[in-house]
Write an enzyme that holds these catalytic residues in place. Sequence first.
Site, PDB file in Angstrom:
ATOM      1  N   ASP A  15     -38.423  34.592   3.210  1.00  0.00           N
ATOM      2  CA  ASP A  15     -38.209  33.921   1.934  1.00  0.00           C
ATOM      3  C   ASP A  15     -36.733  33.629   1.659  1.00  0.00           C
ATOM      4  O   ASP A  15     -35.918  34.528   1.855  1.00  0.00           O
ATOM      5  CB  ASP A  15     -38.970  34.412   0.704  1.00  0.00           C
ATOM      6  CG  ASP A  15     -39.083  33.530  -0.589  1.00  0.00           C
ATOM      7  OD1 ASP A  15     -38.781  32.228  -0.148  1.00  0.00           O
ATOM      8  OD2 ASP A  15     -39.732  33.974  -1.468  1.00  0.00           O
ATOM      9  N   HIS A  32     -33.991  26.422   6.702  1.00  0.00           N
ATOM     10  CA  HIS A  32     -35.004  26.650   7.598  1.00  0.00           C
ATOM     11  C   HIS A  32     -34.592  26.782   9.089  1.00  0.00           C
ATOM     12  O   HIS A  32     -34.932  27.469   9.966  1.00  0.00           O
ATOM     13  CB  HIS A  32     -36.170  25.464   7.485  1.00  0.00           C
ATOM     14  CG  HIS A  32     -36.881  25.417   6.285  1.00  0.00           C
ATOM     15  ND1 HIS A  32     -37.052  26.553   5.438  1.00  0.00           N
ATOM     16  CD2 HIS A  32     -37.191  24.354   5.491  1.00  0.00           C
ATOM     17  CE1 HIS A  32     -37.785  26.249   4.312  1.00  0.00           C
ATOM     18  NE2 HIS A  32     -37.738  24.805   4.105  1.00  0.00           N
ATOM     19  N   LEU A 126     -44.349  43.228  22.900  1.00  0.00           N
ATOM     20  CA  LEU A 126     -44.593  43.097  21.653  1.00  0.00           C
ATOM     21  C   LEU A 126     -45.661  41.780  21.195  1.00  0.00           C
ATOM     22  O   LEU A 126     -45.525  40.918  22.146  1.00  0.00           O
ATOM     23  CB  LEU A 126     -43.392  42.660  21.127  1.00  0.00           C
ATOM     24  CG  LEU A 126     -43.058  41.989  19.515  1.00  0.00           C
ATOM     25  CD1 LEU A 126     -43.213  43.220  18.788  1.00  0.00           C
ATOM     26  CD2 LEU A 126     -41.520  41.365  19.372  1.00  0.00           C
ATOM     27  N   ARG A 189     -43.462  39.570  -5.159  1.00  0.00           N
ATOM     28  CA  ARG A 189     -44.479  39.287  -5.203  1.00  0.00           C
ATOM     29  C   ARG A 189     -45.186  38.996  -3.936  1.00  0.00           C
ATOM     30  O   ARG A 189     -44.364  38.841  -2.811  1.00  0.00           O
ATOM     31  CB  ARG A 189     -44.960  38.100  -6.229  1.00  0.00           C
ATOM     32  CG  ARG A 189     -44.084  36.675  -5.576  1.00  0.00           C
ATOM     33  CD  ARG A 189     -44.266  35.512  -6.278  1.00  0.00           C
ATOM     34  NE  ARG A 189     -43.418  34.550  -6.102  1.00  0.00           N
ATOM     35  CZ  ARG A 189     -42.327  34.246  -6.829  1.00  0.00           C
ATOM     36  NH1 ARG A 189     -42.265  35.135  -8.057  1.00  0.00           N
ATOM     37  NH2 ARG A 189     -41.339  33.114  -6.487  1.00  0.00           N
TER      38      ARG A 189
END
Length: 236
Positions: A15, A32, A126, A189
């Site tokens: 975020d 982004h 991975l 959150r």
Amino acid sequence: MSIDKIPVHVSMIMDGNGRWAKERGKERVYGHFEGVNSVRACVEAAIETGVKYLSLFAFSEENWNRPDEEVTTLMGLMVKAMANEMDSLDHNGVRFVVLGNRDRLGPELNEEIDRCMKRTEDNQVLTLIIFLSYSGKWDILQAAKKMAMDMLSHPEDIEAVSMDDFGRYLVTDGIPDPDLIVRTSGENRLSNYLLWQGAYSEFLFVDTLWPDFRKDDFRKALETYAKRDRRYGKVK
Ligand code: IPE
Ligand code: IPE
Ligand code: MG
């Protein structure tokens, strides 16, 4: 420095891209674009530290409500990043997986995802999971619907359904629950992320914006995790 207690599965709520761009007087999408470099850094750090599963919350079901232009750019970026990164991911033994509400992704993106997943399915260093068009409530609901359909013909089995049985209907079937969930950008959150799977995850909220989150930050997160005491409701 070696870190003891390496988590098996680290998950990141990536975020703060928009704010990162805004701080530089640029359009949100620049954040982004830069965020892809943080993804690459975290993949490298995960491999170096021996983390076996790295999952990234890339786009939520709620993110479809953003302006069309941003959604289109994000989906285009996804296709481009896969094209650019897949050789290197495959070469480094990374198994690439996309999880979420695939019905909402366009055919072009879905085909590219299928191709990349097929190509890397036997890789074992991975597992990199991208949560795309994902939300925790959506996942639980789709699992409940699928299970209900399966149970229609033998309702007498419903009573015996266990947590593990139900978990097999979630899109994360076969993937261990996240040991550590890190959210960047100072937001405290979950934003409808791994609601079922995160039941006993350790949480770490950091102020760093995602495009600034690099290898050192990843290693620091693992160091913090190593100091946590996971009790699972028991007494030591
Ligand atoms: C995270 O950055 C990326 C996605 C949710 C797709 P944001 O785009 O949410 O950036 P902020 O939170 O607005 O700064
Ligand atoms: C959560 O970030 C979703 C992803 C990181 C993909 P958001 O920026 O969409 O979450 P809110 O709106 O701040 O809760
Ligand atoms: Mg955000």
